[in-house]
Design a protein around this motif. Structure first.
Motif, PDB file in Angstrom:
ATOM      1  N   ASP A  50      17.171 -91.043  21.047  1.00 33.27           N
ATOM      2  CA  ASP A  50      16.201 -89.180  21.103  1.00 33.27           C
ATOM      3  C   ASP A  50      15.167 -89.799  22.674  1.00 33.27           C
ATOM      4  OD1 ASP A  50      16.687 -87.951  19.088  1.00 33.27           O
ATOM      5  OD2 ASP A  50      15.194 -88.257  18.357  1.00 33.27           O
ATOM      6  N   GLU A  51      14.687 -91.182  22.494  1.00 36.26           N
ATOM      7  CA  GLU A  51      13.923 -91.229  24.089  1.00 36.26           C
ATOM      8  C   GLU A  51      14.724 -91.385  25.429  1.00 36.26           C
ATOM      9  OE1 GLU A  51      11.364 -94.796  26.035  1.00 36.26           O
ATOM     10  OE2 GLU A  51      11.251 -94.941  23.798  1.00 36.26           O
ATOM     11  N   ALA A  52      16.159 -92.712  24.625  1.00 34.68           N
ATOM     12  CA  ALA A  52      16.809 -92.087  26.932  1.00 34.68           C
ATOM     13  C   ALA A  52      17.805 -91.090  26.951  1.00 34.68           C
ATOM     14  CB  ALA A  52      18.325 -93.087  26.035  1.00 34.68           C
ATOM     15  N   GLU A  53      17.537 -90.187  25.826  1.00 35.32           N
ATOM     16  CA  GLU A  53      18.085 -88.783  26.300  1.00 35.32           C
ATOM     17  C   GLU A  53      16.397 -87.684  26.956  1.00 35.32           C
ATOM     18  OE1 GLU A  53      19.017 -83.990  24.747  1.00 35.32           O
ATOM     19  OE2 GLU A  53      19.774 -85.782  23.461  1.00 35.32           O
ATOM     20  N   ARG A  54      15.586 -88.432  26.238  1.00 32.70           N
ATOM     21  CA  ARG A  54      14.375 -87.065  27.152  1.00 32.70           C
ATOM     22  C   ARG A  54      14.422 -87.861  28.150  1.00 32.70           C
ATOM     23  NH1 ARG A  54      11.970 -88.743  22.625  1.00 32.70           N
ATOM     24  NH2 ARG A  54      10.786 -89.786  23.539  1.00 32.70           N
ATOM     25  N   ASN A  55      14.768 -89.554  29.086  1.00 30.48           N
ATOM     26  CA  ASN A  55      14.277 -90.232  29.704  1.00 30.48           C
ATOM     27  C   ASN A  55      15.464 -89.368  31.231  1.00 30.48           C
ATOM     28  OD1 ASN A  55      12.755 -91.592  28.934  1.00 30.48           O
ATOM     29  ND2 ASN A  55      13.400 -93.589  28.568  1.00 30.48           N
ATOM     30  N   ILE A  56      16.732 -89.717  30.184  1.00 30.42           N
ATOM     31  CA  ILE A  56      17.776 -89.321  31.029  1.00 30.42           C
ATOM     32  C   ILE A  56      16.945 -87.483  32.198  1.00 30.42           C
ATOM     33  CG2 ILE A  56      20.046 -88.316  31.644  1.00 30.42           C
ATOM     34  CD1 ILE A  56      20.764 -90.414  29.927  1.00 30.42           C
ATOM     35  N   ARG A  57      16.821 -86.623  31.434  1.00 32.60           N
ATOM     36  CA  ARG A  57      16.142 -85.556  31.299  1.00 32.60           C
ATOM     37  C   ARG A  57      15.031 -85.903  32.478  1.00 32.60           C
ATOM     38  NH1 ARG A  57      18.625 -81.692  28.436  1.00 32.60           N
ATOM     39  NH2 ARG A  57      19.989 -81.951  26.280  1.00 32.60           N
ATOM     40  N   GLN A  58      14.150 -86.266  32.096  1.00 28.32           N
ATOM     41  CA  GLN A  58      13.383 -86.314  33.276  1.00 28.32           C
ATOM     42  C   GLN A  58      13.608 -86.702  34.305  1.00 28.32           C
ATOM     43  OE1 GLN A  58       9.940 -88.632  31.153  1.00 28.32           O
ATOM     44  NE2 GLN A  58       8.997 -88.737  33.868  1.00 28.32           N
ATOM     45  N   LEU A  59      14.286 -87.894  34.443  1.00 27.84           N
ATOM     46  CA  LEU A  59      15.009 -88.175  35.964  1.00 27.84           C
ATOM     47  C   LEU A  59      16.135 -87.124  36.445  1.00 27.84           C
ATOM     48  CD1 LEU A  59      16.288 -91.788  34.499  1.00 27.84           C
ATOM     49  CD2 LEU A  59      14.262 -91.663  36.581  1.00 27.84           C
ATOM     50  N   LEU A  60      16.605 -86.266  35.869  1.00 30.11           N
ATOM     51  CA  LEU A  60      17.581 -85.287  36.820  1.00 30.11           C
ATOM     52  C   LEU A  60      17.222 -84.204  36.450  1.00 30.11           C
ATOM     53  CD1 LEU A  60      21.445 -87.028  35.206  1.00 30.11           C
ATOM     54  CD2 LEU A  60      19.772 -87.080  37.734  1.00 30.11           C
ATOM     55  N   GLN A  61      15.427 -83.910  36.110  1.00 30.47           N
ATOM     56  CA  GLN A  61      15.064 -82.813  35.657  1.00 30.47           C
ATOM     57  C   GLN A  61      16.623 -82.024  35.471  1.00 30.47           C
ATOM     58  OE1 GLN A  61      11.599 -81.588  36.959  1.00 30.47           O
ATOM     59  NE2 GLN A  61      11.791 -83.629  36.040  1.00 30.47           N
ATOM     60  N   LEU A  62      17.115 -82.823  33.818  1.00 31.04           N
ATOM     61  CA  LEU A  62      17.977 -81.344  33.165  1.00 31.04           C
ATOM     62  C   LEU A  62      17.366 -80.809  32.370  1.00 31.04           C
ATOM     63  CD1 LEU A  62      20.774 -82.259  33.102  1.00 31.04           C
ATOM     64  CD2 LEU A  62      20.278 -83.270  30.851  1.00 31.04           C
ATOM     65  N   PRO A  63      18.190 -79.222  32.482  1.00 32.62           N
ATOM     66  CA  PRO A  63      18.354 -78.563  31.864  1.00 32.62           C
ATOM     67  C   PRO A  63      18.280 -78.027  30.355  1.00 32.62           C
ATOM     68  CG  PRO A  63      19.582 -78.008  33.444  1.00 32.62           C
ATOM     69  CD  PRO A  63      18.424 -78.836  33.733  1.00 32.62           C
TER      70      PRO A  63
END
Length: 367
Positions: A50-63
């Protein structure tokens, strides 16, 4: 002697991540077990994913329109999974850009599933350059466009996004994922194995637009169906727990130590500029492989005047602690891979060695 890892892959990891990993192999403090023995069904590991996904989303501003998956099989398995999803049983043609060693590998796998058109082939130019916009005749009706953002073997990299936004865009970002910012909404599917910029071998990050899954044909093998992994939150079968944990640590490093992808991009540009300056100012002693406008920020590929000089360069470099500089077996020459965790100080050390080697061989008359 501790060598500096300039290999094309697996790439160097940040020193802080290596220290944290060493601790985790002994014992993850909050669990009391080695990372190598923690159950993939534990609540702790679900939190890691979950955290790895959240971090990737934050880094990329992923919708939220895009899902993040942690899969196995490397980029090579994606060569098959993608056309299974997007091309199988369709009366469409997929467009592929053949720009180097790895993009060429993807094409035969896609042809097992349907029709493929090589929209542009860089082989006549020795894979030294990328296509210009006026050389690409895109099709509105293509099933998808596939390309590799950075060719590690030849050291060429796209600095603009090719394709039509109305056609499904698929990109292999294995060697430059999380090395620079980009607009993720312009991509329908991105895949990147970890062992360049984001972790050790064993895990592949896939980002895909959720509505692509409506196009999935019947009869896909369970493990080769993206829906299986999405529904299981990337824990359908036993995942590579260790590798995913290290990806988590690397994303924390990018966020907290580096400060995000804009800063990472600036550091990477500085490193690449230092090496290319040596090449360009060497009076032809070092011959850069890629066209200047297409030069990679991740893999700096060059030749020396003779095979004997290249052999001497590699021998002396190894003696001085520079590892992994031998070019890919398909191309030869020299390749300095300067992924995210390669420090500017290490690159500066390599630049000094390159100047010293060039000066010594100029003065001896061997060049």
């Amino acid at each position: 002697m501790n060598h500096l890892n300039f290999s094309g892959g697996p790439g160097v990891l940040p020193a802080t991540v290596l220290a944290e990993t060493q601790q985790a192999i002994e014992c993850v403090p909050e669990v009391g077990l080695s990372i190598l023995g923690i159950s993939h069904r534990s609540d702790w590991f679900a939190g890691v994913v979950d955290e790895a996904e959240r971090n990737i989303r934050q880094l990329l501003q992923l919708p939220e329109s895009h899902a993040v998956l942690f899969l196995q099989g490397g980029a090579t398995l994606q060569f098959s999974m993608i056309p299974m999803l997007l091309l199988r049983h369709r009366r469409q043609t997929a467009d592929y850009l053949r720009t180097g060693y790895w993009s060429a590998k993807a094409i035969p796998e896609a042809r097992l599933e349907g029709d493929v058109r090589v929209l542009w082939d860089g082989e006549p130019w020795g894979f030294r350059r990328l296509p210009r916009p006026d050389e690409l005749a895109y099709s509105d009706t293509a099933a998808y466009l596939h390309y590799v953002s950075n060719e590690t073997v030849e050291g060429i990299q796209f600095h603009a996004i090719p394709g039509l936004d109305r056609v499904t865009r698929v990109c292999d970002m294995s060697s430059d994922f999380l090395s620079r910012p980009f607009d993720p909404e312009r991509f329908d599917l991105i895949y990147a194995h970890a062992q360049k910029n984001i972790g050790p071998a064993g895990v592949t990050v896939v980002i895909l637009r959720r509505d692509l899954l409506h196009r999935a044909p019947d009869g896909l093998p369970t493990l080769l169906d993206y829906r299986t992994h999405l529904n299981a939150h990337s824990i359908y079968n036993t995942p590579p727990v260790f590798a995913i944990y290290v990806v988590l640590l690397v994303t924390r490093w990018l966020l907290n130590d580096i400060g995000g992808l804009d800063r990472m991009d600036a550091i990477n540009r500085q490193k690449a500029a230092s090496l290319y300056e040596v090449i360009d100012d060497s009076d032809g002693f070092y011959d850069g492989w890629a066209a200047r406008e297409d030069r990679s920020l991740m893999n700096v590929v060059f030749r020396l005047p003779t095979a004997d000089l290249e052999a001497a360069f590699l021998h002396q470099a190894t003696d001085q602690g520079f590892s992994g500089l031998k070019g890919h077996r398909s191309l030869g020459g020299i390749r300095a891979s300067i992924y995210n965790a390669m420090t500017p100080e290490a690159v500066d050390s390599l630049c000094r060695f390159m100047w010293e080697f060039a000066d010594a061989n100029h003065s001896t008359g061997e060049f």
